[in-house]
Design a protein around this motif. Sequence first.
Motif, PDB file in Angstrom:
ATOM      1  N   TYR A   5       0.795  -1.223   0.000  1.00 54.21           N
ATOM      2  CA  TYR A   5       0.000   0.000   0.000  1.00 54.21           C
ATOM      3  C   TYR A   5       0.830   1.277   0.000  1.00 54.21           C
ATOM      4  CZ  TYR A   5      -3.844  -3.156   0.866  1.00 54.21           C
ATOM      5  OH  TYR A   5      -4.759  -4.170   0.729  1.00 54.21           O
ATOM      6  N   ASP A   6       1.979   1.223   0.668  1.00 52.61           N
ATOM      7  CA  ASP A   6       2.831   2.401   0.820  1.00 52.61           C
ATOM      8  C   ASP A   6       3.238   2.911  -0.563  1.00 52.61           C
ATOM      9  OD1 ASP A   6       4.829   4.216   1.326  1.00 52.61           O
ATOM     10  OD2 ASP A   6       5.929   2.951   2.741  1.00 52.61           O
ATOM     11  N   GLY A   7       2.701   4.044  -0.959  1.00 57.18           N
ATOM     12  CA  GLY A   7       3.005   4.615  -2.272  1.00 57.18           C
ATOM     13  C   GLY A   7       2.018   4.160  -3.324  1.00 57.18           C
ATOM     14  N   GLU A  52      -2.300   5.119   5.840  1.00 59.07           N
ATOM     15  CA  GLU A  52      -1.878   5.591   7.164  1.00 59.07           C
ATOM     16  C   GLU A  52      -0.727   4.709   7.656  1.00 59.07           C
ATOM     17  OE1 GLU A  52      -4.697   4.693  10.230  1.00 59.07           O
ATOM     18  OE2 GLU A  52      -3.879   6.186  11.604  1.00 59.07           O
ATOM     19  N   GLN A  53       0.274   5.321   8.266  1.00 62.42           N
ATOM     20  CA  GLN A  53       1.387   4.545   8.839  1.00 62.42           C
ATOM     21  C   GLN A  53       1.384   4.860  10.324  1.00 62.42           C
ATOM     22  OE1 GLN A  53       3.838   6.330   5.682  1.00 62.42           O
ATOM     23  NE2 GLN A  53       4.625   4.277   5.301  1.00 62.42           N
ATOM     24  N   GLY A  54       0.958   3.904  11.113  1.00 62.63           N
ATOM     25  CA  GLY A  54       0.617   4.165  12.503  1.00 62.63           C
ATOM     26  C   GLY A  54      -0.874   3.878  12.634  1.00 62.63           C
ATOM     27  N   GLU A  62      12.363   6.530  -6.427  1.00 64.19           N
ATOM     28  CA  GLU A  62      13.233   6.337  -5.245  1.00 64.19           C
ATOM     29  C   GLU A  62      12.716   7.117  -4.032  1.00 64.19           C
ATOM     30  OE1 GLU A  62      15.658   4.165  -5.053  1.00 64.19           O
ATOM     31  OE2 GLU A  62      17.084   4.833  -3.529  1.00 64.19           O
ATOM     32  N   GLU A  63      11.434   6.970  -3.740  1.00 61.14           N
ATOM     33  CA  GLU A  63      10.881   7.661  -2.562  1.00 61.14           C
ATOM     34  C   GLU A  63      11.437   7.073  -1.279  1.00 61.14           C
ATOM     35  OE1 GLU A  63       8.114   8.622   0.749  1.00 61.14           O
ATOM     36  OE2 GLU A  63       8.700   6.661   0.017  1.00 61.14           O
ATOM     37  N   GLU A  64      11.626   5.753  -1.277  1.00 60.80           N
ATOM     38  CA  GLU A  64      12.042   5.100  -0.038  1.00 60.80           C
ATOM     39  C   GLU A  64      13.547   5.212   0.220  1.00 60.80           C
ATOM     40  OE1 GLU A  64      10.025   4.203   2.068  1.00 60.80           O
ATOM     41  OE2 GLU A  64       8.200   3.399   1.167  1.00 60.80           O
ATOM     42  N   GLY A  65      14.303   5.531  -0.811  1.00 55.22           N
ATOM     43  CA  GLY A  65      15.755   5.528  -0.626  1.00 55.22           C
ATOM     44  C   GLY A  65      16.261   4.126  -0.326  1.00 55.22           C
ATOM     45  N   GLY A  88      16.016  11.771   9.616  1.00 55.65           N
ATOM     46  CA  GLY A  88      17.207  11.600   8.794  1.00 55.65           C
ATOM     47  C   GLY A  88      17.824  10.241   9.002  1.00 55.65           C
ATOM     48  N   ARG A  89      18.851  10.004   8.184  1.00 55.35           N
ATOM     49  CA  ARG A  89      19.595   8.745   8.277  1.00 55.35           C
ATOM     50  C   ARG A  89      21.073   9.062   8.455  1.00 55.35           C
ATOM     51  NH1 ARG A  89      17.142   5.259   3.192  1.00 55.35           N
ATOM     52  NH2 ARG A  89      14.970   5.785   3.600  1.00 55.35           N
ATOM     53  N   TRP A  90      21.697   8.339   9.368  1.00 58.44           N
ATOM     54  CA  TRP A  90      23.120   8.503   9.627  1.00 58.44           C
ATOM     55  C   TRP A  90      23.814   7.162   9.448  1.00 58.44           C
ATOM     56  CZ3 TRP A  90      19.220  11.215  11.673  1.00 58.44           C
ATOM     57  CH2 TRP A  90      19.350  12.605  11.721  1.00 58.44           C
ATOM     58  N   ALA A 128      16.598   8.247  12.523  1.00 60.23           N
ATOM     59  CA  ALA A 128      16.114   8.927  13.729  1.00 60.23           C
ATOM     60  C   ALA A 128      15.076   9.977  13.352  1.00 60.23           C
ATOM     61  CB  ALA A 128      17.274   9.571  14.476  1.00 60.23           C
ATOM     62  N   ARG A 129      14.053  10.097  14.192  1.00 60.44           N
ATOM     63  CA  ARG A 129      12.942  11.022  13.938  1.00 60.44           C
ATOM     64  C   ARG A 129      12.459  11.579  15.270  1.00 60.44           C
ATOM     65  NH1 ARG A 129      10.262   8.353   8.606  1.00 60.44           N
ATOM     66  NH2 ARG A 129      11.972   6.918   8.183  1.00 60.44           N
ATOM     67  N   ALA A 130      11.959  12.808  15.240  1.00 58.23           N
ATOM     68  CA  ALA A 130      11.489  13.424  16.484  1.00 58.23           C
ATOM     69  C   ALA A 130      10.462  14.490  16.142  1.00 58.23           C
ATOM     70  CB  ALA A 130      12.662  14.039  17.240  1.00 58.23           C
ATOM     71  N   THR A 147       2.593  12.963  11.361  1.00 61.97           N
ATOM     72  CA  THR A 147       3.187  11.664  11.044  1.00 61.97           C
ATOM     73  C   THR A 147       4.707  11.712  11.137  1.00 61.97           C
ATOM     74  OG1 THR A 147       3.424   9.895   9.406  1.00 61.97           O
ATOM     75  CG2 THR A 147       3.147  12.115   8.540  1.00 61.97           C
ATOM     76  N   GLY A 148       5.284  10.563  11.420  1.00 65.17           N
ATOM     77  CA  GLY A 148       6.743  10.451  11.450  1.00 65.17           C
ATOM     78  C   GLY A 148       7.280   9.889  10.150  1.00 65.17           C
ATOM     79  N   ALA A 149       6.403   9.626   9.183  1.00 65.04           N
ATOM     80  CA  ALA A 149       6.842   9.043   7.908  1.00 65.04           C
ATOM     81  C   ALA A 149       7.136  10.132   6.888  1.00 65.04           C
ATOM     82  CB  ALA A 149       5.777   8.093   7.368  1.00 65.04           C
ATOM     83  N   GLY A 150       8.172   9.919   6.106  1.00 70.11           N
ATOM     84  CA  GLY A 150       8.522  10.881   5.071  1.00 70.11           C
ATOM     85  C   GLY A 150       7.710  10.652   3.799  1.00 70.11           C
ATOM     86  N   HIS A 151       7.527  11.708   3.016  1.00 72.57           N
ATOM     87  CA  HIS A 151       6.742  11.622   1.782  1.00 72.57           C
ATOM     88  C   HIS A 151       7.254  12.662   0.785  1.00 72.57           C
ATOM     89  CE1 HIS A 151       3.752   9.084   3.733  1.00 72.57           C
ATOM     90  NE2 HIS A 151       3.762   9.917   4.758  1.00 72.57           N
ATOM     91  N   SER A 165       3.324  -0.896   8.956  1.00 71.50           N
ATOM     92  CA  SER A 165       3.734  -0.437   7.625  1.00 71.50           C
ATOM     93  C   SER A 165       5.201  -0.805   7.409  1.00 71.50           C
ATOM     94  CB  SER A 165       3.528   1.071   7.519  1.00 71.50           C
ATOM     95  OG  SER A 165       3.786   1.515   6.209  1.00 71.50           O
ATOM     96  N   HIS A 166       5.702  -0.644   6.195  1.00 74.43           N
ATOM     97  CA  HIS A 166       7.048  -1.120   5.827  1.00 74.43           C
ATOM     98  C   HIS A 166       7.164  -2.592   6.196  1.00 74.43           C
ATOM     99  CE1 HIS A 166       9.273   3.001   5.427  1.00 74.43           C
ATOM    100  NE2 HIS A 166       8.260   2.850   4.581  1.00 74.43           N
ATOM    101  N   SER A 167       6.150  -3.339   5.846  1.00 78.61           N
ATOM    102  CA  SER A 167       6.056  -4.753   6.211  1.00 78.61           C
ATOM    103  C   SER A 167       5.015  -5.393   5.298  1.00 78.61           C
ATOM    104  CB  SER A 167       5.586  -4.824   7.669  1.00 78.61           C
ATOM    105  OG  SER A 167       4.843  -5.997   7.909  1.00 78.61           O
TER     106      SER A 167
HETATM  107  C1  GLV Z   1       9.318   6.588   4.105  1.00 77.59           C
HETATM  108  O1  GLV Z   1       8.372   5.833   4.126  1.00 77.59           O
HETATM  109  C2  GLV Z   1       9.985   6.887   5.342  1.00 77.59           C
HETATM  110  O2  GLV Z   1       9.387   7.556   6.188  1.00 77.59           O
HETATM  111  O3  GLV Z   1      11.091   6.412   5.544  1.00 77.59           O
END
Ligand code: GLV
Length: 402
Positions: free
Chosen positions: A84-86, A187-189, A118-121, A209-211, A280-282, A347-351, A374-376
């Motif tokens: 469903y995601d996307g 919805e994610q969550g 490449e939305e998900e990276g 972000g991602r580190w 990490a997200r906040a 939401t904590g999900a990126g779009h 989600s992501h599953s």
């Molecule tokens: C994309 O779904 C993300 O939030 O990483």
Amino acid sequence: MTFAQLWHELEPLGRDPGTGGYRRYSWTDADAQCRAWFTAQATKLGLAVEADNNGNLWAWWGDTRENAIATGSHLDSVPDGGGYDGALGVVSALAAVRMLKDKNFYPERAVVLAVFTEEEGARFRVPCLGSRLMIGAIDPGVARALTDDDGITLAEAMAAAGADASLLGPRDDLLDGMAAFVELHVEQGRALAPMDAALGLAEGIWPHGRWRLDFAGRADHAGTARLADRKDPMLPYARTVLAARRAAACNSALATFGKVIAEPGGANGVPSAVKAWLDARAPDEATLEKTVTSVRSAAERFCAEHGVTLNVRPESYTPVVRFDDALRDRLAEVLAAAGVNAPVLPTGAGHDAGVLAARVPTAMLFVRNPTGVSHSPAEHADLADCEAGVRALALVLEDLAR
Ligand code: GLV
Ligand code: MN
Ligand code: MN
């Protein structure tokens, strides 16, 4: 075609038969199949489909390129992602146009359906790459040189798929011609189910972000190297995972290590290196920074104790996003007039909508996810809710494009 028919056609593409999850990575065969499917469906609807210089697809309904109303989402997935995601946003966009055409609506302004790349990276590590390139948030040269886990650069992957990476870069013309972008997304969550609401509207997106953390130690023999003599990068890494969990809990943030590579990967050897990715997200940027700083200092401390060296570098960062209040109010009014109550959710999900929000009035519609997963492969939305989402999107497009 109805939503259900479109869904049925897209469903098998890029799905792993073993896990039931999707592996729709950008510029692969699965991605090409998804693109071809979208192009065929949009063409059947009478839309003019174009691939832009950044690999995003655009399907135009209407000739004018000014004040267009855009909708859509992405077709790539995380490793073993849900269906469903996307995809829900893309299929719903096609179904909404079908619905509007069936009632003989003709838009005053162009309606354009977008499929971002490449939305998900998941392959090249920078999420929302297609939309970031479009708004100029990433340098095209840097993007071309991004590599996947096999060392293939984005430029090489695009070339292999018949696209030209030398053309990557900002598209002010497309952005300037867009009056609004509305992304429908699963919805994610799990906020909507307890509120008994099938649909929601987005308030904003947490900064995230991602580190990349590289722990470098010394390869050794698992059966002979004395514990005291080892420089084992797995140990500071493992302690860092626990420290990240603690930092997230203390700061009301989220911190996840979802990807790790131990090198050289022998079961009977102390690894020479561990490469790990922190997501990490906040709720706000100060809390995010505090969380990441605390993970990083814990990792540095553990590395010093284990004779391991550490290198940390950010791979992507997305600042806090607040969607356009006026556009969201307008969507809420349109939905309320149709008897639909759509609660407003953060939401904590990126779009891609979050990235485009920097340049275009942007809104998001969420479709209830009964479990929140989600992501599953377990990600789900009921057909009735998806159909409610299509009706809502059609109403919104009709209102905005008239
Ligand atoms: C994309 O779904 C993300 O939030 O990483
Ligand atoms: Mn996702
Ligand atoms: Mn998504």
